[in-house]
Design a protein around this motif. Sequence first.
Motif, mmCIF file in Angstrom:
data_model
loop_
_atom_site.group_PDB
_atom_site.id
_atom_site.type_symbol
_atom_site.label_atom_id
_atom_site.label_comp_id
_atom_site.label_asym_id
_atom_site.label_seq_id
_atom_site.Cartn_x
_atom_site.Cartn_y
_atom_site.Cartn_z
ATOM 1 N N MET A 1 0.822 -1.204 0.000
ATOM 2 C CA MET A 1 0.000 0.000 0.000
ATOM 3 C C MET A 1 0.860 1.259 0.000
ATOM 4 S SD MET A 1 -2.941 -1.253 -0.350
ATOM 5 C CE MET A 1 -3.719 0.365 -0.409
ATOM 6 N N ALA A 2 1.930 1.274 0.777
ATOM 7 C CA ALA A 2 2.803 2.444 0.815
ATOM 8 C C ALA A 2 3.397 2.723 -0.562
ATOM 9 C CB ALA A 2 3.919 2.223 1.835
ATOM 10 N N THR A 3 3.768 1.673 -1.273
ATOM 11 C CA THR A 3 4.367 1.831 -2.604
ATOM 12 C C THR A 3 3.347 2.308 -3.624
ATOM 13 O OG1 THR A 3 6.005 0.108 -2.162
ATOM 14 C CG2 THR A 3 5.561 0.633 -4.472
ATOM 15 N N LEU B 1 0.355 3.674 -3.190
ATOM 16 C CA LEU B 1 -0.384 4.900 -2.881
ATOM 17 C C LEU B 1 0.469 6.158 -2.998
ATOM 18 C CD1 LEU B 1 -2.573 3.865 0.198
ATOM 19 C CD2 LEU B 1 -3.312 4.189 -2.165
ATOM 20 N N ALA B 2 1.776 5.996 -3.135
ATOM 21 C CA ALA B 2 2.663 7.153 -3.222
ATOM 22 C C ALA B 2 2.244 8.149 -4.309
ATOM 23 C CB ALA B 2 4.105 6.690 -3.429
ATOM 24 N N PRO B 3 1.785 7.681 -5.491
ATOM 25 C CA PRO B 3 1.373 8.650 -6.524
ATOM 26 C C PRO B 3 0.151 9.492 -6.135
ATOM 27 C CG PRO B 3 1.874 6.537 -7.519
ATOM 28 C CD PRO B 3 1.838 6.310 -6.035
ATOM 29 N N LEU B 4 -0.638 9.041 -5.169
ATOM 30 C CA LEU B 4 -1.814 9.804 -4.755
ATOM 31 C C LEU B 4 -1.483 10.885 -3.734
ATOM 32 C CD1 LEU B 4 -4.685 7.166 -4.282
ATOM 33 C CD2 LEU B 4 -4.093 8.493 -6.317
ATOM 34 N N LYS B 5 -0.344 10.768 -3.097
ATOM 35 C CA LYS B 5 0.004 11.692 -2.014
ATOM 36 C C LYS B 5 -0.015 13.141 -2.491
ATOM 37 C CE LYS B 5 3.481 12.529 1.563
ATOM 38 N NZ LYS B 5 4.785 12.079 2.138
ATOM 39 N N GLY B 6 -0.760 13.970 -1.765
ATOM 40 C CA GLY B 6 -0.836 15.392 -2.089
ATOM 41 C C GLY B 6 -1.892 15.747 -3.112
ATOM 42 N N LYS B 7 -2.600 14.737 -3.605
ATOM 43 C CA LYS B 7 -3.653 14.986 -4.593
ATOM 44 C C LYS B 7 -5.020 14.897 -3.920
ATOM 45 C CE LYS B 7 -1.002 13.403 -8.587
ATOM 46 N NZ LYS B 7 0.259 13.245 -7.841
ATOM 47 N N SER B 8 -5.948 15.694 -4.396
ATOM 48 C CA SER B 8 -7.276 15.747 -3.799
ATOM 49 C C SER B 8 -8.206 14.732 -4.447
ATOM 50 C CB SER B 8 -7.878 17.138 -3.952
ATOM 51 O OG SER B 8 -8.158 17.404 -5.322
ATOM 52 N N TYR C 1 -5.293 13.242 -0.242
ATOM 53 C CA TYR C 1 -4.726 11.952 0.139
ATOM 54 C C TYR C 1 -3.319 12.133 0.712
ATOM 55 C CZ TYR C 1 -8.536 9.852 -2.530
ATOM 56 O OH TYR C 1 -9.778 9.483 -2.994
ATOM 57 N N THR C 2 -3.046 11.437 1.803
ATOM 58 C CA THR C 2 -1.728 11.525 2.441
ATOM 59 C C THR C 2 -0.785 10.431 1.957
ATOM 60 O OG1 THR C 2 -2.288 10.066 4.298
ATOM 61 C CG2 THR C 2 -2.845 12.410 4.527
ATOM 62 N N GLY C 3 -1.306 9.454 1.241
ATOM 63 C CA GLY C 3 -0.490 8.321 0.824
ATOM 64 C C GLY C 3 -0.458 7.207 1.844
ATOM 65 N N ALA C 4 -1.243 7.355 2.913
ATOM 66 C CA ALA C 4 -1.302 6.341 3.971
ATOM 67 C C ALA C 4 -2.691 5.722 4.023
ATOM 68 C CB ALA C 4 -0.950 6.957 5.323
ATOM 69 N N THR C 5 -2.784 4.601 4.695
ATOM 70 C CA THR C 5 -4.074 3.942 4.925
ATOM 71 C C THR C 5 -4.523 4.214 6.345
ATOM 72 O OG1 THR C 5 -3.041 1.875 5.656
ATOM 73 C CG2 THR C 5 -3.496 2.122 3.295
ATOM 74 N N THR C 6 -5.765 3.845 6.623
ATOM 75 C CA THR C 6 -6.277 3.997 7.977
ATOM 76 C C THR C 6 -7.154 2.806 8.324
ATOM 77 O OG1 THR C 6 -7.541 5.454 9.455
ATOM 78 C CG2 THR C 6 -8.266 5.331 7.179
ATOM 79 N N GLY C 7 -7.119 2.404 9.592
ATOM 80 C CA GLY C 7 -7.941 1.288 10.039
ATOM 81 C C GLY C 7 -7.357 -0.065 9.665
ATOM 82 N N ILE C 8 -8.163 -1.111 9.886
ATOM 83 C CA ILE C 8 -7.748 -2.476 9.586
ATOM 84 C C ILE C 8 -7.768 -2.696 8.076
ATOM 85 C CG2 ILE C 8 -8.350 -4.921 9.856
ATOM 86 C CD1 ILE C 8 -9.626 -4.173 12.548
ATOM 87 N N LEU C 9 -6.682 -3.217 7.544
ATOM 88 C CA LEU C 9 -6.623 -3.501 6.114
ATOM 89 C C LEU C 9 -7.488 -4.720 5.804
ATOM 90 C CD1 LEU C 9 -2.806 -3.048 5.365
ATOM 91 C CD2 LEU C 9 -4.618 -1.335 5.340
ATOM 92 N N SER C 10 -8.351 -4.601 4.812
ATOM 93 C CA SER C 10 -9.258 -5.695 4.438
ATOM 94 C C SER C 10 -8.513 -6.703 3.567
ATOM 95 C CB SER C 10 -10.498 -5.140 3.711
ATOM 96 O OG SER C 10 -10.123 -4.209 2.710
ATOM 97 N N PHE C 11 -7.611 -7.432 4.207
ATOM 98 C CA PHE C 11 -6.747 -8.395 3.540
ATOM 99 C C PHE C 11 -6.587 -9.614 4.443
ATOM 100 C CE2 PHE C 11 -2.226 -9.765 2.613
ATOM 101 C CZ PHE C 11 -2.506 -10.352 1.386
ATOM 102 N N LYS C 12 -6.762 -10.801 3.873
ATOM 103 C CA LYS C 12 -6.676 -12.042 4.624
ATOM 104 C C LYS C 12 -7.606 -11.998 5.840
ATOM 105 C CE LYS C 12 -2.151 -13.794 3.198
ATOM 106 N NZ LYS C 12 -0.826 -14.265 3.643
#
Length: 239
Positions: free
Chosen positions: A73-75, A77-84, A157-168
């Motif tokens: 996710m960090a990798t 989502l990086a292109p979204l950082k700073g974009k509305s 968007y900050t480029g980060a996630t929040t809460g529990i990741l819906s994975f596995k």
Amino acid sequence: MPLTTQVITAIKSTMPTYLAIFDLDETLIAADSASLWNNFIVAKGLAPASLLAQEQAMMTAYSKGTLDMDSYMATTLAPLKGKSQQQIKPLVDEFIANIITPAIYQQALERIEWHRKRGDHILIISATSEHLVKPIATALGINNVIAINLEQNHGVYTGATTGILSFKEGKVERLKMWLQQQNHTYKGSYGYSDSANDLPLLNVVNKPFAVNPDPTLAMHAQMNEWTIMDWRHENNILR
């Protein structure tokens, strides 16, 4: 233990129905929407081409069940950082119209409609980001969505996630949280996925279905006498 006895029976309702839970990528669509999105934004010049090689390596780990979702996710989502949201929405709309819509399985549309005619509630649970999953679900006429939540600061968007990741196992935890917010008692639950990463989810629904399953899921499905569904891709237009 089935969700009907573990969680769902605690929820109040006067009109019991069934809950149909669908994974998104490689289940409803014949591709991975996040991978397609990364290719799309690279083509648009919004991300470096190196993102594709990084993501390909991570998707190999995903297929092996060893993906570090936080790093992924960090990798990605990086292109979204700073974009509305306003900046991203037109791109997402174009992406869905031109790339996602043709990738939808016709059999997926038919199965969704089968559940609708029964009066079932339909829910998409995906390990992809909400900025993609929610509008794709809307295009499919599905209102209930659990996806990876993105952190925003005043709509940016900050480029980060929040809460529990819906994975596995995170899909099961997020599902439990979602169910506690609903005002329904479900008679039972259906679950559809292609991936062994979703075994935690498929193991808690009443009626699991393996859709074009990967080898690990296919073996598990065969050993447990789950229904295996073979969906073939054709170009589709959302109706």
